[in-house]
Design a protein around this motif. Structure first.
Motif, PDB file in Angstrom:
ATOM      1  N   LYS A 129      -9.327  -6.191  -1.667  1.00 18.73           N
ATOM      2  CA  LYS A 129     -10.245  -5.073  -1.878  1.00 18.73           C
ATOM      3  C   LYS A 129     -11.518  -5.269  -1.062  1.00 18.73           C
ATOM      4  O   LYS A 129     -11.923  -6.385  -0.768  1.00 18.73           O
ATOM      5  CB  LYS A 129     -10.608  -4.967  -3.369  1.00 18.73           C
ATOM      6  CG  LYS A 129      -9.417  -4.713  -4.279  1.00 18.73           C
ATOM      7  CD  LYS A 129      -9.852  -4.720  -5.726  1.00 18.73           C
ATOM      8  CE  LYS A 129      -8.658  -4.551  -6.649  1.00 18.73           C
ATOM      9  NZ  LYS A 129      -9.065  -4.598  -8.079  1.00 18.73           N
ATOM     10  N   GLU A 130     -12.152  -4.154  -0.752  1.00 14.49           N
ATOM     11  CA  GLU A 130     -13.398  -4.207   0.008  1.00 14.49           C
ATOM     12  C   GLU A 130     -14.512  -4.779  -0.866  1.00 14.49           C
ATOM     13  O   GLU A 130     -14.665  -4.417  -2.026  1.00 14.49           O
ATOM     14  CB  GLU A 130     -13.782  -2.812   0.490  1.00 14.49           C
ATOM     15  CG  GLU A 130     -14.923  -2.810   1.470  1.00 14.49           C
ATOM     16  CD  GLU A 130     -15.173  -1.441   2.054  1.00 14.49           C
ATOM     17  OE1 GLU A 130     -15.949  -1.347   3.012  1.00 14.49           O
ATOM     18  OE2 GLU A 130     -14.597  -0.461   1.554  1.00 14.49           O
ATOM     19  N   SER A 131     -15.282  -5.684  -0.292  1.00 11.77           N
ATOM     20  CA  SER A 131     -16.396  -6.283  -1.016  1.00 11.77           C
ATOM     21  C   SER A 131     -17.630  -5.383  -0.918  1.00 11.77           C
ATOM     22  O   SER A 131     -17.603  -4.336  -0.282  1.00 11.77           O
ATOM     23  CB  SER A 131     -16.711  -7.665  -0.454  1.00 11.77           C
ATOM     24  OG  SER A 131     -17.305  -7.538   0.836  1.00 11.77           O
ATOM     25  N   LYS A 132     -18.716  -5.797  -1.533  1.00  7.31           N
ATOM     26  CA  LYS A 132     -19.949  -5.012  -1.500  1.00  7.31           C
ATOM     27  C   LYS A 132     -20.521  -4.936  -0.086  1.00  7.31           C
ATOM     28  O   LYS A 132     -21.251  -4.008   0.241  1.00  7.31           O
ATOM     29  CB  LYS A 132     -20.975  -5.617  -2.457  1.00  7.31           C
ATOM     30  CG  LYS A 132     -20.581  -5.482  -3.921  1.00  7.31           C
ATOM     31  CD  LYS A 132     -21.645  -6.054  -4.834  1.00  7.31           C
ATOM     32  CE  LYS A 132     -21.243  -5.903  -6.301  1.00  7.31           C
ATOM     33  NZ  LYS A 132     -22.270  -6.478  -7.204  1.00  7.31           N
ATOM     34  N   ALA A 185       0.834  -1.203   0.000  1.00  9.87           N
ATOM     35  CA  ALA A 185       0.000   0.000   0.000  1.00  9.87           C
ATOM     36  C   ALA A 185       0.869   1.254   0.000  1.00  9.87           C
ATOM     37  O   ALA A 185       2.049   1.232   0.367  1.00  9.87           O
ATOM     38  CB  ALA A 185      -0.920   0.007   1.218  1.00  9.87           C
ATOM     39  N   VAL A 186       0.259   2.386  -0.419  1.00 11.76           N
ATOM     40  CA  VAL A 186       0.957   3.674  -0.493  1.00 11.76           C
ATOM     41  C   VAL A 186       0.065   4.757   0.106  1.00 11.76           C
ATOM     42  O   VAL A 186      -1.131   4.808  -0.170  1.00 11.76           O
ATOM     43  CB  VAL A 186       1.299   4.051  -1.951  1.00 11.76           C
ATOM     44  CG1 VAL A 186       2.021   5.400  -2.005  1.00 11.76           C
ATOM     45  CG2 VAL A 186       2.143   2.968  -2.615  1.00 11.76           C
ATOM     46  N   LEU A 235      -7.241   6.877  -4.210  1.00 16.45           N
ATOM     47  CA  LEU A 235      -7.019   7.546  -5.484  1.00 16.45           C
ATOM     48  C   LEU A 235      -6.800   6.570  -6.626  1.00 16.45           C
ATOM     49  O   LEU A 235      -7.202   6.843  -7.755  1.00 16.45           O
ATOM     50  CB  LEU A 235      -5.804   8.484  -5.393  1.00 16.45           C
ATOM     51  CG  LEU A 235      -5.895   9.642  -4.408  1.00 16.45           C
ATOM     52  CD1 LEU A 235      -4.661  10.531  -4.546  1.00 16.45           C
ATOM     53  CD2 LEU A 235      -7.166  10.460  -4.628  1.00 16.45           C
ATOM     54  N   LYS A 236      -6.144   5.446  -6.351  1.00 10.31           N
ATOM     55  CA  LYS A 236      -5.844   4.513  -7.430  1.00 10.31           C
ATOM     56  C   LYS A 236      -5.607   3.115  -6.873  1.00 10.31           C
ATOM     57  O   LYS A 236      -5.061   2.959  -5.778  1.00 10.31           O
ATOM     58  CB  LYS A 236      -4.600   4.972  -8.206  1.00 10.31           C
ATOM     59  CG  LYS A 236      -4.386   4.257  -9.537  1.00 10.31           C
ATOM     60  CD  LYS A 236      -3.291   4.917 -10.346  1.00 10.31           C
ATOM     61  CE  LYS A 236      -3.092   4.212 -11.688  1.00 10.31           C
ATOM     62  NZ  LYS A 236      -4.324   4.221 -12.521  1.00 10.31           N
ATOM     63  N   GLU A 237      -6.030   2.109  -7.634  1.00  8.79           N
ATOM     64  CA  GLU A 237      -5.803   0.717  -7.268  1.00  8.79           C
ATOM     65  C   GLU A 237      -4.734   0.109  -8.168  1.00  8.79           C
ATOM     66  O   GLU A 237      -4.335   0.696  -9.177  1.00  8.79           O
ATOM     67  CB  GLU A 237      -7.096  -0.096  -7.401  1.00  8.79           C
ATOM     68  CG  GLU A 237      -8.221   0.357  -6.483  1.00  8.79           C
ATOM     69  CD  GLU A 237      -9.488  -0.447  -6.696  1.00  8.79           C
ATOM     70  OE1 GLU A 237      -9.614  -1.081  -7.773  1.00  8.79           O
ATOM     71  OE2 GLU A 237     -10.353  -0.457  -5.802  1.00  8.79           O
ATOM     72  N   HIS A 260      -1.617  -2.757  -2.585  1.00 12.41           N
ATOM     73  CA  HIS A 260      -1.470  -2.162  -3.921  1.00 12.41           C
ATOM     74  C   HIS A 260      -2.518  -1.094  -4.207  1.00 12.41           C
ATOM     75  O   HIS A 260      -3.054  -0.986  -5.302  1.00 12.41           O
ATOM     76  CB  HIS A 260      -1.521  -3.246  -5.001  1.00 12.41           C
ATOM     77  CG  HIS A 260      -0.405  -4.241  -4.879  1.00 12.41           C
ATOM     78  ND1 HIS A 260       0.919  -3.876  -4.952  1.00 12.41           N
ATOM     79  CD2 HIS A 260      -0.409  -5.579  -4.652  1.00 12.41           C
ATOM     80  CE1 HIS A 260       1.686  -4.940  -4.801  1.00 12.41           C
ATOM     81  NE2 HIS A 260       0.898  -5.982  -4.596  1.00 12.41           N
ATOM     82  N   THR A 261      -2.808  -0.294  -3.173  1.00  9.60           N
ATOM     83  CA  THR A 261      -3.777   0.795  -3.310  1.00  9.60           C
ATOM     84  C   THR A 261      -3.145   2.084  -2.814  1.00  9.60           C
ATOM     85  O   THR A 261      -2.469   2.094  -1.790  1.00  9.60           O
ATOM     86  CB  THR A 261      -5.054   0.487  -2.509  1.00  9.60           C
ATOM     87  OG1 THR A 261      -5.591  -0.762  -2.939  1.00  9.60           O
ATOM     88  CG2 THR A 261      -6.101   1.579  -2.721  1.00  9.60           C
ATOM     89  N   LEU A 262      -3.371   3.172  -3.559  1.00 10.56           N
ATOM     90  CA  LEU A 262      -2.857   4.487  -3.201  1.00 10.56           C
ATOM     91  C   LEU A 262      -3.958   5.317  -2.562  1.00 10.56           C
ATOM     92  O   LEU A 262      -5.023   5.529  -3.157  1.00 10.56           O
ATOM     93  CB  LEU A 262      -2.338   5.209  -4.456  1.00 10.56           C
ATOM     94  CG  LEU A 262      -2.049   6.711  -4.316  1.00 10.56           C
ATOM     95  CD1 LEU A 262      -0.925   6.963  -3.314  1.00 10.56           C
ATOM     96  CD2 LEU A 262      -1.701   7.308  -5.684  1.00 10.56           C
ATOM     97  N   PHE A 263      -3.713   5.787  -1.333  1.00 12.23           N
ATOM     98  CA  PHE A 263      -4.571   6.736  -0.642  1.00 12.23           C
ATOM     99  C   PHE A 263      -3.799   8.040  -0.484  1.00 12.23           C
ATOM    100  O   PHE A 263      -2.574   8.047  -0.333  1.00 12.23           O
ATOM    101  CB  PHE A 263      -4.962   6.230   0.746  1.00 12.23           C
ATOM    102  CG  PHE A 263      -6.199   5.380   0.793  1.00 12.23           C
ATOM    103  CD1 PHE A 263      -7.224   5.660   1.687  1.00 12.23           C
ATOM    104  CD2 PHE A 263      -6.340   4.275  -0.031  1.00 12.23           C
ATOM    105  CE1 PHE A 263      -8.363   4.877   1.759  1.00 12.23           C
ATOM    106  CE2 PHE A 263      -7.473   3.480   0.034  1.00 12.23           C
ATOM    107  CZ  PHE A 263      -8.489   3.782   0.922  1.00 12.23           C
TER     108      PHE A 263
END
Length: 283
Positions: free
Chosen positions: A274-277, A168-169, A195-197, A184-187
């Motif tokens: 990733k977060e699910s529904k 993560a970033v 902001l980006k996955e 692997h997700t940018l916050f």
């Protein structure tokens, strides 16, 4: 009160314990202060504390610093009661990493991450906050959990309840609280948001790159920096955090750290999907 200003003083403690796992351990302009009792400090081989201060303000805390042969530790850590701070191997600190650990919470950090300068981590607020109608407190502390190969940018504030999956970033100048940043997700932002996955990063900086090197690294061929759901079931940082909170003595906490953090070698151990529904459920 007990103090360590030189490594030769580690074996002279009476109410606390300092364990040095090797000969290549150094302290430069650094201090370790024990105001409480029953605390344990562990310094692995190739730990170099530079301009650092570690203050055990209460009892039964553990601070465990792992092997870091290429980089120095720049730390300002204050722990209170029954807290754990664990920092894994081969992390890079571009400046002082500041931690305030309180309310029986923990800060757990994996391996091979990059920390820019001006970073603060706090597991609790400075004062209690209450709902004026119910008179109940609403701001209890929570642990901070950081996986492997995470990049935290300059001047970020990481507050209670934040979790980072491996890879993560968090962008510079961000403030983040009580959020899960998947692998692997940018916050980034204040407050931080996604902001980006599907991003990955390399640990070395680009400031001195020539055009040839820029061309060479136009594509990333380092599969080691790509994380996915582990094939075997691992103890997540969240589960390890809960196990640590179930123990009150530093010796028992140290056993859990040794078993689930030091000895666990699975490359994908701290992956967060990733977060699910279903809100709050990560896969």
């Amino acid at each position: 009160m007990e103090k360590i200003l030189e490594l030769s003083e580690c074996g002279k403690l009476k109410d606390n314990k300092a364990i040095c796992n090797g000969d290549n351990i150094e302290m430069k302009n650094s201090s370790i202060i024990f105001s409480g009792k029953g605390n344990i400090l562990v310094l692995d081989n190739h730990v170099r504390l530079v301009n650092s201060k570690i203050h055990f303000k209460g009892d039964n805390c553990v601070v465990y610093l792992r092997n870091n042969p290429k980089n120095d530790y720049y730390l300002n850590i204050a722990v209170s009661n029954e807290n754990c701070v664990y920092i894994g191997e081969r992390n890079y600190f571009n400046g002082t990493l500041n931690m305030v650990v309180s309310e029986y919470q923990n800060i757990l950090i994996g391996d091979n991450s990059v920390f820019a300068f001006g970073i603060w981590m706090r597991t609790g607020d400075a004062h209690a906050l209450y709902d004026i109608h119910t008179r109940k407190r609403i701001n209890y502390g929570k642990s901070i959990l950081v996986g492997d190969h995470v990049w935290l940018g300059q001047s970020v504030m990481v507050l209670k309840g934040t979790q980072f999956g491996s890879g993560a970033v968090l962008g510079g100048g961000s403030l983040i609280s009580n959020k899960v940043v998947p692998s692997h997700t940018l916050f980034a932002g204040n407050p931080a948001k996604k902001l980006k996955e599907n991003v990955a990063h390399l640990n070395w900086g680009v400031h001195g790159w020539t055009k040839d090197k820029m061309e060479l690294y136009d594509e990333m061929n380092e599969e080691v920096y790509v994380y996915e759901k582990p094939e075997k079931e691992c103890k997540s940082l969240k589960k390890i955090d809960q196990l640590l909170k179930e123990k009150t003595k530093a010796e028992d906490k140290l056993e859990i750290i040794q078993k689930y953090l030091v000895e666990e070698k699975d490359a994908n151990r701290f992956y967060i999907g990733k977060e699910s529904k279903r809100k709050g459920i990560f896969r």
